[in-house]
Design an enzyme around this catalytic site. Sequence first.
Site, PDB file in Angstrom:
ATOM      1  N   LYS A  54       0.842  -1.209   0.000  1.00  0.00           N
ATOM      2  CA  LYS A  54       0.000   0.000   0.000  1.00  0.00           C
ATOM      3  C   LYS A  54       0.876   1.258   0.000  1.00  0.00           C
ATOM      4  O   LYS A  54       0.541   2.257  -0.648  1.00  0.00           O
ATOM      5  CB  LYS A  54      -0.935  -0.020   1.216  1.00  0.00           C
ATOM      6  CG  LYS A  54      -1.995  -1.116   1.123  1.00  0.00           C
ATOM      7  CD  LYS A  54      -2.714  -1.326   2.449  1.00  0.00           C
ATOM      8  CE  LYS A  54      -3.550  -2.590   2.450  1.00  0.00           C
ATOM      9  NZ  LYS A  54      -4.015  -2.968   3.800  1.00  0.00           N
ATOM     10  N   GLN A  98      -3.914  -1.590  10.127  1.00  0.00           N
ATOM     11  CA  GLN A  98      -3.713  -2.892   9.482  1.00  0.00           C
ATOM     12  C   GLN A  98      -4.128  -4.035  10.420  1.00  0.00           C
ATOM     13  O   GLN A  98      -3.671  -4.101  11.558  1.00  0.00           O
ATOM     14  CB  GLN A  98      -2.236  -3.043   9.080  1.00  0.00           C
ATOM     15  CG  GLN A  98      -1.932  -4.326   8.346  1.00  0.00           C
ATOM     16  CD  GLN A  98      -2.666  -4.452   7.007  1.00  0.00           C
ATOM     17  OE1 GLN A  98      -2.713  -3.531   6.209  1.00  0.00           O
ATOM     18  NE2 GLN A  98      -3.272  -5.609   6.767  1.00  0.00           N
ATOM     19  N   ASP A 121     -11.010   3.002   5.328  1.00  0.00           N
ATOM     20  CA  ASP A 121     -11.293   1.564   5.274  1.00  0.00           C
ATOM     21  C   ASP A 121     -12.793   1.287   5.369  1.00  0.00           C
ATOM     22  O   ASP A 121     -13.241   0.172   5.106  1.00  0.00           O
ATOM     23  CB  ASP A 121     -10.591   0.866   6.455  1.00  0.00           C
ATOM     24  CG  ASP A 121      -9.473  -0.047   5.989  1.00  0.00           C
ATOM     25  OD1 ASP A 121      -9.440  -0.378   4.796  1.00  0.00           O
ATOM     26  OD2 ASP A 121      -8.653  -0.434   6.834  1.00  0.00           O
TER      27      ASP A 121
END
Length: 298
Positions: A54, A98, A121
């Site tokens: 990412k 994460q 997210d």
Amino acid sequence: MAAANLIDGRAIADKVHEETRRQIAVLKENGIQPGLAFVRVGEDSASKVYVGMKERACANLQIQSRTHVLPDEASEKELLQLILRLNADPGVHGILIQAPLPKQIRGSAIYAAVSPGKDVDGFHPVNMGKLLLGDTSGFVPCTPAGVQILLAHSGTLIDGANVVVLGRGNIVGKPLAALLGQKAPHANATVTLCHSGTRNLVEHCRAADILIAAIGSPHFVKRDMVKPGAVVIDVGVNRVENSTAENGSKLVGDVDFDAVQTVAGKITPNPGGVGPMTIAMLLRNTVRAAADAHGIQL
Ligand code: NAP
């Protein structure tokens, strides 16, 4: 039967990136550089790889990114304090925590602490709620949003289709079922959400025009579970032993690709299907967060 057509996630992700680049140029004209903060807790090797991918994607598009790493034994309070700092930082437009988080930290408390406007997210209860309500002002979780775009770009008719989603996880299955069941373009499907308590799971799968596997079980979907001509999307990422690989393992999906491609109409490769789309949607959400923060219409 001929082999299924491949749905090329890398090529479709590149198209999304092109559009994101154009939006970044608009922000630049307004003196804004989008910023994304990654938070990793502990040294999980897969998490390191994912965050690294990412970070590189951000660099390619000139999105500023910074990774914050806390030790394995970090407390929930320490992580919450970091999130509060990032929430208050005007240079940070998006925050990605994460997964997985260590056992002492409750994911639900963490995701709820991220400012909804920086929740790229889409895991905050406000954004999840907006998704359920069909309110498009929220952020849609990246993998479900990516699957919807894969289907749309591959010319798959979602409207009125029987969609079976395997797996009711909070990150993929549940939001994906909500997304494809909306009365909206590239949605309006009749969605069946299957899980470990589903009776006659194979029969449900065989009735699907679109079958999406997100359960985390290697090669779970076999040829006899797929209706001839169906569209099959493989979200799963599973590490399995492989004696010929350098590190003794390899990644496989939830779909037995070699067998299923002989019966499906279209299918995602894995890797090269859903994964690149997840990253593309993350960057797209980040750019939108930056635009929203500055009241700019993209
Ligand atoms: P999760 O939260 O663990 O959910 C798994 C779901 O699968 C659960 O609902 C579970 O049922 C169901 N399930 C497990 N075994 C089953 C079986 N034998 N029969 C029927 N249902 C079964 O997983 P997740 O976070 O949603 O992730 C799912 C997969 O997607 C994982 O492989 C993950 O690595 C992958 N993933 C990929 C991407 C990407 O970008 N490619 C992104 C995110 C996740 P119960 O609810 O009944 O336990």
